[in-house]
Design a protein around this motif. Structure first.
Motif, PDB file in Angstrom:
ATOM      1  N   TRP A 187       0.837  -1.212   0.000  1.00 32.72           N
ATOM      2  CA  TRP A 187       0.000   0.000   0.000  1.00 32.72           C
ATOM      3  C   TRP A 187       0.865   1.253   0.000  1.00 32.72           C
ATOM      4  O   TRP A 187       0.531   2.237  -0.680  1.00 32.72           O
ATOM      5  CB  TRP A 187      -0.917  -0.014   1.209  1.00 32.72           C
ATOM      6  N   ASP A 188       1.958   1.237   0.761  1.00 34.82           N
ATOM      7  CA  ASP A 188       2.864   2.393   0.772  1.00 34.82           C
ATOM      8  C   ASP A 188       3.435   2.641  -0.623  1.00 34.82           C
ATOM      9  O   ASP A 188       3.540   3.794  -1.069  1.00 34.82           O
ATOM     10  CB  ASP A 188       3.997   2.160   1.771  1.00 34.82           C
ATOM     11  N   GLN A 189       3.811   1.560  -1.302  1.00 27.21           N
ATOM     12  CA  GLN A 189       4.326   1.744  -2.664  1.00 27.21           C
ATOM     13  C   GLN A 189       3.247   2.297  -3.593  1.00 27.21           C
ATOM     14  O   GLN A 189       3.505   3.199  -4.402  1.00 27.21           O
ATOM     15  CB  GLN A 189       4.848   0.407  -3.185  1.00 27.21           C
ATOM     16  N   ALA A 190       2.013   1.742  -3.460  1.00 29.59           N
ATOM     17  CA  ALA A 190       0.918   2.248  -4.292  1.00 29.59           C
ATOM     18  C   ALA A 190       0.614   3.712  -3.955  1.00 29.59           C
ATOM     19  O   ALA A 190       0.362   4.528  -4.845  1.00 29.59           O
ATOM     20  CB  ALA A 190      -0.330   1.384  -4.109  1.00 29.59           C
ATOM     21  N   GLN A 191       0.661   4.042  -2.658  1.00 25.58           N
ATOM     22  CA  GLN A 191       0.420   5.423  -2.247  1.00 25.58           C
ATOM     23  C   GLN A 191       1.502   6.346  -2.779  1.00 25.58           C
ATOM     24  O   GLN A 191       1.224   7.460  -3.234  1.00 25.58           O
ATOM     25  CB  GLN A 191       0.375   5.502  -0.713  1.00 25.58           C
ATOM     26  N   ALA A 192       2.765   5.881  -2.741  1.00 29.18           N
ATOM     27  CA  ALA A 192       3.859   6.704  -3.281  1.00 29.18           C
ATOM     28  C   ALA A 192       3.666   6.911  -4.782  1.00 29.18           C
ATOM     29  O   ALA A 192       3.883   8.010  -5.307  1.00 29.18           O
ATOM     30  CB  ALA A 192       5.196   6.034  -2.984  1.00 29.18           C
ATOM     31  N   GLY A 193       3.253   5.837  -5.488  1.00 31.03           N
ATOM     32  CA  GLY A 193       2.993   5.992  -6.918  1.00 31.03           C
ATOM     33  C   GLY A 193       1.864   6.958  -7.193  1.00 31.03           C
ATOM     34  O   GLY A 193       1.947   7.795  -8.105  1.00 31.03           O
ATOM     35  N   TRP A 194       0.795   6.864  -6.366  1.00 32.48           N
ATOM     36  CA  TRP A 194      -0.334   7.793  -6.551  1.00 32.48           C
ATOM     37  C   TRP A 194       0.094   9.227  -6.271  1.00 32.48           C
ATOM     38  O   TRP A 194      -0.315  10.154  -6.990  1.00 32.48           O
ATOM     39  CB  TRP A 194      -1.478   7.373  -5.631  1.00 32.48           C
ATOM     40  N   GLN A 195       0.895   9.412  -5.219  1.00 33.25           N
ATOM     41  CA  GLN A 195       1.371  10.766  -4.909  1.00 33.25           C
ATOM     42  C   GLN A 195       2.259  11.298  -6.024  1.00 33.25           C
ATOM     43  O   GLN A 195       2.222  12.497  -6.333  1.00 33.25           O
ATOM     44  CB  GLN A 195       2.123  10.748  -3.576  1.00 33.25           C
ATOM     45  N   ALA A 196       3.072  10.400  -6.622  1.00 32.58           N
ATOM     46  CA  ALA A 196       3.904  10.847  -7.746  1.00 32.58           C
ATOM     47  C   ALA A 196       3.030  11.288  -8.914  1.00 32.58           C
ATOM     48  O   ALA A 196       3.264  12.345  -9.524  1.00 32.58           O
ATOM     49  CB  ALA A 196       4.848   9.720  -8.167  1.00 32.58           C
ATOM     50  N   HIS A 197       1.990  10.488  -9.218  1.00 34.83           N
ATOM     51  CA  HIS A 197       1.066  10.892 -10.282  1.00 34.83           C
ATOM     52  C   HIS A 197       0.324  12.171  -9.905  1.00 34.83           C
ATOM     53  O   HIS A 197       0.044  13.023 -10.764  1.00 34.83           O
ATOM     54  CB  HIS A 197       0.069   9.771 -10.565  1.00 34.83           C
ATOM     55  N   GLN A 198      -0.015  12.300  -8.607  1.00 38.37           N
ATOM     56  CA  GLN A 198      -0.696  13.512  -8.155  1.00 38.37           C
ATOM     57  C   GLN A 198       0.215  14.729  -8.313  1.00 38.37           C
ATOM     58  O   GLN A 198      -0.235  15.812  -8.708  1.00 38.37           O
ATOM     59  CB  GLN A 198      -1.121  13.351  -6.684  1.00 38.37           C
ATOM     60  N   GLY A 199       1.507  14.530  -7.971  1.00 37.94           N
ATOM     61  CA  GLY A 199       2.457  15.631  -8.175  1.00 37.94           C
ATOM     62  C   GLY A 199       2.584  15.997  -9.642  1.00 37.94           C
ATOM     63  O   GLY A 199       2.654  17.176 -10.000  1.00 37.94           O
ATOM     64  N   ALA A 200       2.601  14.968 -10.504  1.00 39.71           N
ATOM     65  CA  ALA A 200       2.656  15.251 -11.945  1.00 39.71           C
ATOM     66  C   ALA A 200       1.400  15.983 -12.396  1.00 39.71           C
ATOM     67  O   ALA A 200       1.462  16.903 -13.225  1.00 39.71           O
ATOM     68  CB  ALA A 200       2.828  13.936 -12.720  1.00 39.71           C
ATOM     69  N   LEU A 201       0.237  15.574 -11.823  1.00 44.61           N
ATOM     70  CA  LEU A 201      -1.005  16.263 -12.179  1.00 44.61           C
ATOM     71  C   LEU A 201      -0.961  17.727 -11.758  1.00 44.61           C
ATOM     72  O   LEU A 201      -1.367  18.619 -12.520  1.00 44.61           O
ATOM     73  CB  LEU A 201      -2.192  15.549 -11.513  1.00 44.61           C
ATOM     74  N   ARG A 202      -0.461  17.987 -10.535  1.00 39.34           N
ATOM     75  CA  ARG A 202      -0.355  19.384 -10.087  1.00 39.34           C
ATOM     76  C   ARG A 202       0.607  20.168 -10.977  1.00 39.34           C
ATOM     77  O   ARG A 202       0.376  21.346 -11.278  1.00 39.34           O
ATOM     78  CB  ARG A 202       0.109  19.424  -8.623  1.00 39.34           C
ATOM     79  N   ALA A 203       1.697  19.491 -11.385  1.00 38.96           N
ATOM     80  CA  ALA A 203       2.637  20.182 -12.280  1.00 38.96           C
ATOM     81  C   ALA A 203       1.963  20.526 -13.609  1.00 38.96           C
ATOM     82  O   ALA A 203       2.129  21.639 -14.138  1.00 38.96           O
ATOM     83  CB  ALA A 203       3.860  19.296 -12.509  1.00 38.96           C
ATOM     84  N   TYR A 204       1.179  19.576 -14.145  1.00 41.84           N
ATOM     85  CA  TYR A 204       0.464  19.856 -15.385  1.00 41.84           C
ATOM     86  C   TYR A 204      -0.575  20.963 -15.181  1.00 41.84           C
ATOM     87  O   TYR A 204      -0.780  21.820 -16.069  1.00 41.84           O
ATOM     88  CB  TYR A 204      -0.225  18.590 -15.889  1.00 41.84           C
ATOM     89  N   GLN A 205      -1.248  20.949 -14.016  1.00 46.54           N
ATOM     90  CA  GLN A 205      -2.234  21.991 -13.749  1.00 46.54           C
ATOM     91  C   GLN A 205      -1.563  23.361 -13.639  1.00 46.54           C
ATOM     92  O   GLN A 205      -2.080  24.362 -14.156  1.00 46.54           O
ATOM     93  CB  GLN A 205      -2.996  21.662 -12.455  1.00 46.54           C
ATOM     94  N   GLU A 206      -0.409  23.395 -12.944  1.00 50.10           N
ATOM     95  CA  GLU A 206       0.321  24.667 -12.863  1.00 50.10           C
ATOM     96  C   GLU A 206       0.785  25.092 -14.254  1.00 50.10           C
ATOM     97  O   GLU A 206       0.736  26.288 -14.594  1.00 50.10           O
ATOM     98  CB  GLU A 206       1.514  24.504 -11.926  1.00 50.10           C
ATOM     99  N   GLN A 207       1.235  24.131 -15.052  1.00 49.75           N
ATOM    100  CA  GLN A 207       1.641  24.466 -16.418  1.00 49.75           C
ATOM    101  C   GLN A 207       0.465  24.982 -17.219  1.00 49.75           C
ATOM    102  O   GLN A 207       0.592  25.945 -18.005  1.00 49.75           O
ATOM    103  CB  GLN A 207       2.247  23.222 -17.089  1.00 49.75           C
ATOM    104  N   LEU A 208      -0.734  24.355 -16.979  1.00 58.30           N
ATOM    105  CA  LEU A 208      -1.932  24.831 -17.671  1.00 58.30           C
ATOM    106  C   LEU A 208      -2.274  26.253 -17.241  1.00 58.30           C
ATOM    107  O   LEU A 208      -2.680  27.084 -18.062  1.00 58.30           O
ATOM    108  CB  LEU A 208      -3.092  23.885 -17.394  1.00 58.30           C
ATOM    109  N   GLN A 209      -2.125  26.545 -15.945  1.00 55.24           N
ATOM    110  CA  GLN A 209      -2.381  27.905 -15.465  1.00 55.24           C
ATOM    111  C   GLN A 209      -1.414  28.898 -16.096  1.00 55.24           C
ATOM    112  O   GLN A 209      -1.812  30.015 -16.487  1.00 55.24           O
ATOM    113  CB  GLN A 209      -2.273  27.937 -13.940  1.00 55.24           C
ATOM    114  N   GLN A 210      -0.127  28.476 -16.203  1.00 50.80           N
ATOM    115  CA  GLN A 210       0.843  29.365 -16.837  1.00 50.80           C
ATOM    116  C   GLN A 210       0.504  29.593 -18.308  1.00 50.80           C
ATOM    117  O   GLN A 210       0.598  30.717 -18.814  1.00 50.80           O
ATOM    118  CB  GLN A 210       2.255  28.760 -16.708  1.00 50.80           C
ATOM    119  N   VAL A 211       0.078  28.509 -18.977  1.00 46.97           N
ATOM    120  CA  VAL A 211      -0.316  28.658 -20.385  1.00 46.97           C
ATOM    121  C   VAL A 211      -1.523  29.581 -20.500  1.00 46.97           C
ATOM    122  O   VAL A 211      -1.598  30.434 -21.399  1.00 46.97           O
ATOM    123  CB  VAL A 211      -0.606  27.272 -20.997  1.00 46.97           C
ATOM    124  N   ALA A 212      -2.503  29.413 -19.563  1.00 44.21           N
ATOM    125  CA  ALA A 212      -3.681  30.279 -19.596  1.00 44.21           C
ATOM    126  C   ALA A 212      -3.289  31.735 -19.341  1.00 44.21           C
ATOM    127  O   ALA A 212      -3.833  32.653 -19.994  1.00 44.21           O
ATOM    128  CB  ALA A 212      -4.697  29.800 -18.560  1.00 44.21           C
TER     129      ALA A 212
END
Length: 581
Positions: free
Chosen positions: A275-300
Motif C-alpha cells: 500500500w505504501d508503494q501504491a500510495q507513493a505511486g499515486w502521490q507521484a502521479h498527483q504531483g505530476a497532475l499538479r505540475a500539469y495543472q500549474e503548467q496549464l495555469q501558466q499557459v492560460a
C-alpha cells in the motif's frame, strides 16, 4: 470607528470615494459591512491622491460618516492575515493534539477495561487458590493431629513394650523360681502354705499377662484414616493430572493461535508495504497532475497576456493614425479612424486640453508632495544621527512611515505620469488634425507610420500554439484525473481495511497476552499443587509404613504374650498335680 475600505479614483472630475468593506469591533475583531460608498472631500480627498485606484486603505469614520483620516492598509491587512494564519496553524495543531489525546484516552480506556477484566479474573483465581489453600491448611492441621496421635500411640506402645519386657524378665525369674521349687517339690512333698503362695503368684502372672484393652483398635482407626487420606490425595492427584492435560491442550491452542497471529501480522506488514508503494505511486502521479495543472495555469496566463497584448495593439491602431496593421484582421480594431466634423474635433481638443491641464496639476501637486516627503525623510535621517537612544525608536517609526509614504507616492505617480504623457501626445495629435481641417500650418512633428502587422501575426501564431498546448494539457489532465480518482478511492478503502485489520491484530494481541498470563498463572498453580500433593502423598506413605511396622511389632508382642500365658497355664497345671500328690 476604524474601517477597511477600497479607494475608488475615477478619471475626470468625479470625486474619489471609499467603498467600506469591514469595520473593527471593540474586541479587535473585524466584521464585513455592506454600506454605501463615502465621497471624499477637502483634505481627505487630497490625502487620497497619494494612493492608487483600487487601493485598500484604513479609514477612521465618525458616526456621522465623516472621514477623519486615511492610511495605507496593505501592511495592516498583511499583519492581520499573518496573525490569522498563525491562529489557524495553532488551532490546527491543537486539533491534531486533541485528536491524539482522544485516541490516547480511548486506548487508555480500553486498556483500563481490559486490566479490570484481568484483575477480576485474577481476583477469582486468587479466591479459588485461597479456598484450596484453606483446604490444604485444614488437611495439614489434620495430618499434624494424626502425627501427634501416632506419636502418642508409638509412645504408648513403647511403654507397653517396656512393661512387657519387665514382665518378661519377672516371668523368667519367676519361672526359674518355679522350676527350682518344682525340683524341690519333686524331691519333697509341697505344703499347703507353699501351694497357696504359688497359686497366688501364678494368678498375678495371669492378670499381668492379660491386656487391659485391644492394642490393635487405635492402630486400625489410624490405618483406616491414613488409607482414606491416601485415597483423597490420589483423587486430587487424578484431578490435577486432568487439569494439567486441559492446561496442555490450552497451551497447544495458544501456541497455534500465536503462530497464526504472527503469520497474519507478517502478511499485514506485506500488505502495508504494498500500500505504501501504491500510495507513493499515486502521490507521484498527483504531483505530476499538479505540475500539469500549474503548467496549464501558466499557459492560460500567457494566453491571456497574449490576448491583452493583441487587444492593446489593435487599440493602438484604432487610436493612432501613424500606427497601421497590414495583413491583420481589422474587424476587431478598425482600419482607420472614423471621420469627424470640425465642431466635434474642436470640442474634443478643448476637452482633451482641459483634462490634460487638470491631470498635469494633480501630477505636479503629487510631485510637490513627494518632494516634501523626501525632504522630511532627509530631515528625519539627519535627526536620527544625533538623536538620543530614547528618541531613536520614535524617529525610526517616523522614518518607516515617511519611506512608506514616499514609496506609495512614487508607485502612484509613475502610472499617472505615463498617462499624462499619453494624454499630451493625444492632445498634440488631435491639435494637428484640427489645424489640418482649419487649413492652418502646424508645427507639430510629422509622425512616421508604423506597421505592427508582423507583430500581430506573431502574437496570433503564439496564441494558436498556446491554445494547442492548452488543449493538450486539458486532455492530459482530464485523463489523469479520471484515472487518479478511482486509485484514490481504492487506496482509501485499502487504508480503511488495513486500519481495521491492525485494530483486530492489536485486539488479538491483547487477548493472546491475557491468555498467556492466565495460562502462566494456571501452570504456576498446578505446579505448586503438584509439589504440595506429591510431598503430602509421600508423607502419608511414610506414616503408613511406620504404622505397618508398628502393627508387626504389636503382633510379635502379642505372640510372646500368648506364649507366656501358655507357660503360666502349664505351671499352674503342674502345681495342681503336685498339690494333689
Amino acid at each position: 470607528m476604524l474601517y477597511i475600505a477600497e479607494l475608488s479614483k475615477p478619471i475626470g472630475f468625479a470625486k474619489s470615494s471609499l467603498q467600506l468593506l469591514a469595520k473593527q469591533q471593540q474586541d479587535n475583531t473585524w466584521v464585513a459591512v455592506n454600506e454605501e460608498a463615502i465621497t471624499l472631500e477637502g483634505r481627505i480627498a487630497q490625502d487620497a491622491n497619494r494612493f492608487k485606484d483600487g487601493s485598500l486603505v484604513l479609514a477612521e469614520i465618525s458616526g456621522s460618516r465623516q472621514v477623519s483620516r486615511i492610511s495605507e492598509a496593505a501592511r495592516q491587512v498583511v499583519s492581520y492575515l499573518q496573525n490569522f494564519s498563525r491562529v489557524q496553524d495553532k488551532a490546527r495543531s491543537q486539533e491534531e493534539e486533541i485528536e491524539v489525546w482522544k485516541q490516547s484516552l480511548t486506548f487508555q480506556a480500553q486498556e483500563l477495561t481490559r486490566r479490570e477484566m484481568e484483575l477480576e479474573g485474577q481476583e477469582e483465581e486468587i479466591q479459588r487458590l485461597y479456598e484450596q489453600y484453606k483446604g490444604v491448611e485444614e488437611e495439614r492441621k489434620l495430618l499434624d493431629s494424626l502425627k501427634e496421635e501416632l506419636e502418642t500411640q508409638q509412645a504408648h506402645l513403647a511403654e507397653q513394650q517396656r512393661l512387657i519386657g519387665q514382665q518378661r524378665e519377672a516371668l523368667n525369674q519367676q519361672r526359674q523360681e518355679l522350676e527350682a521349687q518344682l525340683q524341690e517339690a519333686r524331691s519333697s512333698r509341697l505344703g499347703e502354705e507353699e501351694a497357696a503362695q504359688l497359686q497366688a503368684l501364678i494368678q498375678q502372672l495371669q492378670e499381668g499377662l492379660q491386656p487391659s484393652r485391644d492394642p490393635f483398635a487405635p492402630l486400625q482407626g489410624l490405618k483406616g484414616h491414613i488409607q482414606q487420606r491416601q485415597e483423597h490425595l490420589n483423587q486430587h492427584i487424578a484431578e490435577l493430572e486432568q487439569e494439567r492435560q486441559q492446561a496442555q491442550i490450552r497451551q497447544d491452542e495458544l501456541d497455534r493461535d500465536y503462530r497464526t497471529w504472527q503469520e497474519r501480522r507478517t502478511a499485514w506488514w506485506g500488505a502495508r508495504h504494498a500500500w505504501d508503494q501504491a500510495q507513493a505511486g499515486w502521490q507521484a502521479h498527483q504531483g505530476a497532475l499538479r505540475a500539469y495543472q500549474e503548467q496549464l495555469q501558466q499557459v492560460a496566463k500567457h494566453l491571456q497576456l497574449q490576448e491583452i497584448l493583441y487587444q492593446q495593439a489593435y487599440r493602438l491602431v484604432q487610436e493612432y493614425d501613424f500606427i497601421t496593421a497590414s495583413g491583420a484582421d481589422n474587424s476587431a480594431a478598425g482600419a482607420a479612424p472614423l471621420p469627424i466634423s470640425l465642431e466635434e474635433l474642436t470640442t474634443l481638443v478643448t476637452q482633451l486640453r482641459r483634462d490634460y491641464e487638470q491631470r498635469s496639476a494633480q501630477v505636479n501637486q503629487q510631485r510637490a508632495e513627494l518632494e516634501q516627503n523626501r525632504q522630511a525623510l532627509r530631515e528625519l535621517q539627519e535627526r536620527l544621527a544625533t538623536a538620543s537612544p530614547d528618541e531613536q525608536f520614535d524617529i525610526e517609526m517616523d522614518i518607516d512611515y515617511a519611506q512608506s509614504a514616499c514609496g506609495a507616492l512614487e508607485e502612484a505617480l509613475l502610472p499617472q505620469e505615463k498617462n499624462l504623457q499619453r494624454e499630451y501626445e493625444e492632445l498634440v495629435r488631435q491639435e494637428a488634425r484640427l489645424s489640418q481641417l482649419q487649413g492652418q500650418p502646424t508645427a507639430a512633428p510629422v509622425l512616421t507610420t508604423v506597421d505592427i502587422g508582423p507583430i500581430l501575426g506573431q502574437i496570433d501564431s503564439q496564441k494558436k500554439a498556446l491554445l494547442q498546448e492548452q488543449n493538450r494539457l486539458q486532455t492530459l489532465i482530464q485523463q489523469m484525473e479520471s484515472s487518479l480518482q478511482p486509485q484514490q478511492e481504492t487506496l482509501a478503502r485499502q487504508r480503511q481495511d488495513l486500519e481495521q485489520q491492525w485494530r483486530q491484530l492489536e485486539e488479538e494481541e491483547g487477548s493472546l497476552r491475557a491468555r498467556t498470563q492466565a495460562l502462566a498463572e494456571t501452570w504456576g498453580r498446578l505446579n505448586h499443587l503438584q509439589a504440595s500433593l506429591y510431598s503430602e502423598r509421600d508423607l502419608w506413605a511414610d506414616l503408613g509404613t511406620q504404622l505397618a511396622q508398628l502393627e508387626t511389632d504389636l503382633g510379635q508382642h502379642q505372640q510372646e504374650t500368648s506364649t507366656a500365658r501358655a507357660h503360666v497355664e502349664q505351671v499352674q497345671s503342674l502345681l495342681a498335680t503336685l498339690t494333689q500328690a
